[in-house]
Design an enzyme around this catalytic site. Structure first.
Site, PDB file in Angstrom:
ATOM      1  N   THR A  33       0.843  -1.329  -0.069  1.00 31.44           N
ATOM      2  CA  THR A  33       0.195   0.056  -0.026  1.00 31.44           C
ATOM      3  C   THR A  33       0.913   1.203  -0.124  1.00 31.44           C
ATOM      4  O   THR A  33       0.489   2.239  -0.524  1.00 31.44           O
ATOM      5  CB  THR A  33      -0.837   0.065   1.156  1.00 31.44           C
ATOM      6  OG1 THR A  33      -1.867  -1.268   1.094  1.00 31.44           O
ATOM      7  CG2 THR A  33      -1.740   1.258   1.315  1.00 31.44           C
ATOM      8  N   SER A  63       1.041  -7.424  -0.864  1.00 31.91           N
ATOM      9  CA  SER A  63       1.480  -8.258   0.117  1.00 31.91           C
ATOM     10  C   SER A  63       0.883  -9.741   0.164  1.00 31.91           C
ATOM     11  O   SER A  63       1.447 -10.816   0.670  1.00 31.91           O
ATOM     12  CB  SER A  63       1.540  -7.853   1.384  1.00 31.91           C
ATOM     13  OG  SER A  63       0.421  -7.635   1.676  1.00 31.91           O
ATOM     14  N   SER A  64      -0.416  -9.728  -0.370  1.00 31.31           N
ATOM     15  CA  SER A  64      -1.066 -10.994  -0.254  1.00 31.31           C
ATOM     16  C   SER A  64      -0.676 -12.068  -1.201  1.00 31.31           C
ATOM     17  O   SER A  64      -0.995 -13.182  -1.327  1.00 31.31           O
ATOM     18  CB  SER A  64      -2.742 -10.873  -0.370  1.00 31.31           C
ATOM     19  OG  SER A  64      -2.874 -10.343  -1.743  1.00 31.31           O
TER      20      SER A  64
END
Length: 561
Positions: free
Chosen positions: A31, A107-108
């Protein structure tokens, strides 16, 4: 990197030159670097130029200086433009550059391959920078922190991971404070751990977990106090908590970590033994993290069927670790249900987080020569501060006892200078661990003093207690430089064995001294051959890397992992 205990303007030395710390910011995505698009927020490139160069907090406006960065597996070095912060409250400036991964990830989407890429980037650039900041998405940040804490072996420098809940380019965001705080920690404090900095607090990475989806206070460390807290005045480090490497070995990495061989299963009321058995019979599975109730309890099932399923899997060679579903507390087999799991061979994960248990299990299983017995033994032992082995009370000296600290450090300094090994052992045994990296009026730590002590045993002992080889004194000198300047062969060899290297700011002086004593300085990492090649061919040699223009190849004297 400056000394830990005197980073205070009130104790500063105006006549001393302002030192620069060098920090590499590794951008993986997340983000913090995102910008708006018709399909929502997406990772974007040019973070240093778009987000940092225009902000006075991150750029003092000085002339840009190129910093060498090793960018790939071929050990290719490229010069990156850098920025420098204004002088901090600690009398130091931080010069940094941002190295962006080729593929910026949400990040997922990160996995063990991404963790290995981060580890290799740090390894390749380890001697070029004083500290590292890794920018990462928050969703899997706790997993990455835990994984890296195990993958980075004998780490002697700070590695700080951070991210944000709101992008840097959004007007109201937490990205600015998180990144600035991470830079300050990486550039000023020798915390040789993988840490997570968020919302003005520095956590041990493998003790952290995400506790909020949208709040700025997104992370916590329920079973371990913060290693540092940033206030309006300064960053206060709890040095008694800092975990330091105690092996006399060079920094290395273990990248053969694959989470596809481990699994995590959360116990719930009514879960069937057949469900657990199905997971345990997955092809290629070597380890399971079992999230149980309370202090480590799980249902027996009819005729103890659940316990039998677990016991049978352990007999097949699968390692099973028991961690609690609770946010705080520890697995302790005090109830009958927990005792039955323990008797079946399930390992008590004590107060480890699920993230730490999963990544540690994957790490231990991937170590060369790993066996079920060795993994079982090491899972219940703290290897990076990831669990509490004992709940005994810890007594600390009050922080206000400044005269006592100075007195003790002075006595220790005299003992080191006189080669009084027994006295040194006696002092270290009764004092808190921060004294190892405390510093005198010149910025010299006990390791600096031991680097020129007549007793090699004292240096060996202090290194074995966790003293840092990377801290620089007020003149910018490392213990290795002092040992080489004193001509102490054994001291140099021991420091090098412990991961010491000359800082880039020391190399020009070291090269001049090497012309008179090439043998000594050669052991320290400076060779006349390197210098003659540079003088004859106009090449630049720094930190063991030989540059041949932009995009050149280099030789590390061995292949990087």
């Amino acid at each position: 990197m400056g000394a830990e205990a005197i980073l205070d303007p009130a104790q500063g030395h105006p006549e001393a030159p302002i030192l620069e710390s060098r920090v590499l910011i590794i951008m993986t995505g997340g983000t913090i670097c995102m910008r708006d698009s018709p399909s929502g927020f997406i990772p974007a490139r040019g973070f240093q130029e778009q987000c940092l160069s225009r902000v006075p907090t991150f750029n003092d406006g000085s002339d840009s200086k190129g910093l060498d960065v090793v960018v790939n597996q071929a050990n290719e070095v490229k010069e990156h433009p850098s920025l420098r912060t204004p002088t901090t409250a600690y009398g130091r400036q931080i010069r940094y550059t941002v190295f962006e991964f080729e593929e910026l990830l949400d990040s997922s989407s990160i996995d063990a391959k991404g963790w290995a890429e981060i580890a290799r980037t740090i390894f390749r650039n380890y001697t070029l920078f004083d500290g590292f900041v890794v920018l990462h998405g928050t969703d899997s940040l706790a997993y990455t922190c835990s994984a890296l804490s195990f993958m980075l072996q004998n780490l002697g420098k700070p590695v700080v991971l951070t991210g944000s809940q709101s992008p840097m380019l959004v007007l109201q965001n937490d990205a600015t404070d998180n990144l600035l705080g991470s830079l300050v920690v990486a550039g000023h404090f020798m915390v040789p751990e993988v840490c997570l900095y968020f919302n003005n607090r520095l956590f041990r990475g493998n003790r952290s977990c995400k506790v909020a989806a949208s709040d700025f206070a997104a992370f916590d460390s329920p079973n371990c106090p913060p290693l540092a807290v940033t206030t309006s005045m300064r960053t206060n480090v709890n040095w008694d908590l800092v975990n330091r490497p105690r092996n006399i070995e060079n920094f290395s990495i273990q990248t053969n970590l694959d989470t596809s061989h481990v699994a995590c299963l959360r116990i719930f009321p009514g879960i069937k033994p057949q469900m657990v058995d199905a997971v345990l019979k997955l092809e290629g599975l070597h380890g399971l993290v079992l999230e149980t109730f309370g202090a480590g309890n799980a249902p027996h099932g009819e005729d103890n069927a659940m316990t039998k399923v677990l016991a049978d899997a352990i007999k097949r060679g699968i390692v099973i670790v028991n961690v609690t579903q609770c946010l705080t507390g520890s697995v302790s087999p005090v109830y009958a249900t927990g005792m039955s799991l323990s008797r079946a061979g399930v390992i008590a994960g004590l107060d480890m987080t699920t993230e730490a248990a999963l990544t540690k299990l994957a790490y231990l299983l991937a170590l060369p020569g790993a066996t079920q017995e060795s993994v079982t033994r090491n899972m219940s032992t703290s290897i990076r501060g990831e669990l509490t082995e004992s709940s005994q009370p810890v007594f600390r000296h009050p922080d206000s006892a400044l005269p006592e600290r100075i007195q003790t450090l002075t006595v220790l300094g005299y003992a080191i200078a006189q080669g009084d090994f027994a006295r040194v052992q006696e002092i270290i045994k009764t004092e808190p661990h921060w004294i190892l990296n405390d510093a005198d009026y010149s910025g010299n730590t006990p390791i600096h003093l031991a680097a020129t002590s007549p007793s090699i045993a004292i240096l060996h002992f202090l290194l074995g207690q966790g003293g840092s080889v990377h801290i620089r004194n007020h003149n910018g000198r490392t213990p290795l430089f002092l040992a080489a300047n004193a001509g102490l062969f054994e001291h140099i060899l021991l420091l090098r064995q412990s991961g010491a290297h000359l800082h880039s700011d020391e190399r020009p002086a070291a090269e001049l001294l090497a012309q008179r004593k090439p043998g000594i300085w050669g052991i320290a990492g400076i060779t006349l051959k390197q210098m003659s090649e540079r003088e004859l061919e106009g090449e630049h040699t720094e930190n063991g890397f030989e540059r041949r223009g932009k995009g050149h190849r280099v030789d590390l004297g061995g292949s990087a992992p």
